[in-house]
Design a protein around this motif. Structure first.
Motif, PDB file in Angstrom:
ATOM      1  N   ASP A  52      19.943   2.433   6.317  1.00  0.00           N
ATOM      2  CA  ASP A  52      20.078   1.831   7.637  1.00  0.00           C
ATOM      3  C   ASP A  52      18.769   1.135   7.997  1.00  0.00           C
ATOM      4  O   ASP A  52      17.697   1.753   7.938  1.00  0.00           O
ATOM      5  CB  ASP A  52      20.398   2.926   8.664  1.00  0.00           C
ATOM      6  N   LEU A  53      18.833  -0.113   8.383  1.00  0.00           N
ATOM      7  CA  LEU A  53      17.633  -0.869   8.710  1.00  0.00           C
ATOM      8  C   LEU A  53      16.934  -0.359   9.962  1.00  0.00           C
ATOM      9  O   LEU A  53      15.782  -0.707  10.214  1.00  0.00           O
ATOM     10  CB  LEU A  53      17.969  -2.352   8.890  1.00  0.00           C
ATOM     11  N   GLU A  54      17.617   0.456  10.740  1.00  0.00           N
ATOM     12  CA  GLU A  54      16.970   1.014  11.925  1.00  0.00           C
ATOM     13  C   GLU A  54      16.061   2.180  11.573  1.00  0.00           C
ATOM     14  O   GLU A  54      15.293   2.649  12.418  1.00  0.00           O
ATOM     15  CB  GLU A  54      18.026   1.443  12.940  1.00  0.00           C
ATOM     16  N   GLY A  55      16.118   2.638  10.322  1.00  0.00           N
ATOM     17  CA  GLY A  55      15.248   3.713   9.852  1.00  0.00           C
ATOM     18  C   GLY A  55      14.168   3.183   8.929  1.00  0.00           C
ATOM     19  O   GLY A  55      13.818   2.010   8.940  1.00  0.00           O
ATOM     20  N   ASP A  56      13.641   4.083   8.093  1.00  0.00           N
ATOM     21  CA  ASP A  56      12.598   3.733   7.130  1.00  0.00           C
ATOM     22  C   ASP A  56      13.270   3.313   5.822  1.00  0.00           C
ATOM     23  O   ASP A  56      13.940   4.115   5.170  1.00  0.00           O
ATOM     24  CB  ASP A  56      11.693   4.953   6.895  1.00  0.00           C
ATOM     25  N   PHE A  57      13.098   2.051   5.452  1.00  0.00           N
ATOM     26  CA  PHE A  57      13.682   1.573   4.197  1.00  0.00           C
ATOM     27  C   PHE A  57      12.602   1.058   3.241  1.00  0.00           C
ATOM     28  O   PHE A  57      12.857   0.223   2.377  1.00  0.00           O
ATOM     29  CB  PHE A  57      14.736   0.483   4.461  1.00  0.00           C
ATOM     30  N   SER A  58      11.401   1.582   3.398  1.00  0.00           N
ATOM     31  CA  SER A  58      10.266   1.093   2.611  1.00  0.00           C
ATOM     32  C   SER A  58      10.443   1.307   1.114  1.00  0.00           C
ATOM     33  O   SER A  58       9.951   0.511   0.299  1.00  0.00           O
ATOM     34  CB  SER A  58       8.970   1.767   3.075  1.00  0.00           C
ATOM     35  N   ASN A  59      11.161   2.381   0.727  1.00  0.00           N
ATOM     36  CA  ASN A  59      11.324   2.650  -0.702  1.00  0.00           C
ATOM     37  C   ASN A  59      12.126   1.571  -1.412  1.00  0.00           C
ATOM     38  O   ASN A  59      12.007   1.388  -2.636  1.00  0.00           O
ATOM     39  CB  ASN A  59      11.986   4.012  -0.911  1.00  0.00           C
ATOM     40  N   ALA A  60      12.955   0.830  -0.687  1.00  0.00           N
ATOM     41  CA  ALA A  60      13.770  -0.220  -1.304  1.00  0.00           C
ATOM     42  C   ALA A  60      12.913  -1.360  -1.842  1.00  0.00           C
ATOM     43  O   ALA A  60      13.332  -2.077  -2.761  1.00  0.00           O
ATOM     44  CB  ALA A  60      14.775  -0.762  -0.297  1.00  0.00           C
ATOM     45  N   VAL A  61      11.731  -1.533  -1.277  1.00  0.00           N
ATOM     46  CA  VAL A  61      10.848  -2.639  -1.677  1.00  0.00           C
ATOM     47  C   VAL A  61      10.121  -2.322  -2.974  1.00  0.00           C
ATOM     48  O   VAL A  61       9.678  -3.225  -3.686  1.00  0.00           O
ATOM     49  CB  VAL A  61       9.843  -2.943  -0.548  1.00  0.00           C
TER      50      VAL A  61
END
Length: 211
Positions: A52-61
């Motif tokens: 969810d983009l409203e959370g932490d999505f840093s690992n996707a990068v």
């Protein structure tokens, strides 16, 4: 081989850009909230991250050389989602990209994001969000390309565009499929130039128009 993270890969433009990259045998990480929306895509070059983009999505990068931010709150949502997705998620994506050493960040913005005060309409909160997200990216230190499409249509791709805003406002349009082809061209051929341009349906081949 490089790897491109597409944020908002299940949206209309994001999915078309994903398909174009996969057909060109480019490694793609698709970031979506619901991976079932990509169930029709089958490629050895595709990996899907469900967050969810409203959370932490840093690992996707992590491990990605390039990021395309094509996510949007959608026309049926309220100002709260505009702030959370079009502004906050976009700024987080740029921050994460800087932290992970991404080489190029491609932002799908909007015509009018350069000067939201110039347009008095219900779209102003959206344009303000896009403006602030663009400014954050510009100041981030990342190599970037900001693409500002005109009003979007569902016409088939002509692969012919213009980067000059038409004088007739009714002609300041571009098909979503043409935008996807613009993103594909930037991602595969243009490199990183720290540039901003508007795009509309036009009469020039994409490579020539954005060179």
């Amino acid at each position: 081989m490089s790897k491109t993270l597409i944020i908002g890969a299940s949206g209309q433009i994001g999915k078309m850009a994903t398909e174009l990259l996969l057909k060109n045998e480019q490694n793609v990480v698709a970031l979506v909230r619901d991976k079932s929306k990509l169930s029709d895509l089958d490629s050895p070059f595709l990996s899907i991250v469900e967050q969810d983009l409203e959370g932490d999505f840093s690992n996707a990068v992590n491990g990605c050389d390039q990021v395309i931010f094509a996510a949007g709150s959608g026309g049926s949502t309220g100002t709260d989602k505009t702030v959370l997705i079009d502004l906050w998620a976009a700024t987080k994506a740029a921050t994460y990209s800087k932290e992970h050493g991404v080489k190029h960040f491609i932002m799908v913005s909007s015509i009018g994001a350069d000067d939201p005060d110039a347009i008095e309409s219900d779209l102003k909160p959206y344009l303000v969000a896009k403006h602030m997200a663009d400014r954050h990216l510009i100041n981030s230190g990342l190599n970037y390309t900001i693409v500002r499409p005109g009003s979007l249509t569902n016409e088939n791709a002509s692969k012919l565009i213009s980067t000059e805003r038409p004088k007739d406002r009714d002609k300041a349009i571009i098909s979503r499929e043409n935008v996807a082809h613009v993103l594909f061209t930037i991602a595969t051929e243009q490199g990183s130039n720290r540039c901003i341009f508007e795009v509309f349906d036009g009469d020039k081949p994409i490579k020539a128009a954005i060179k």
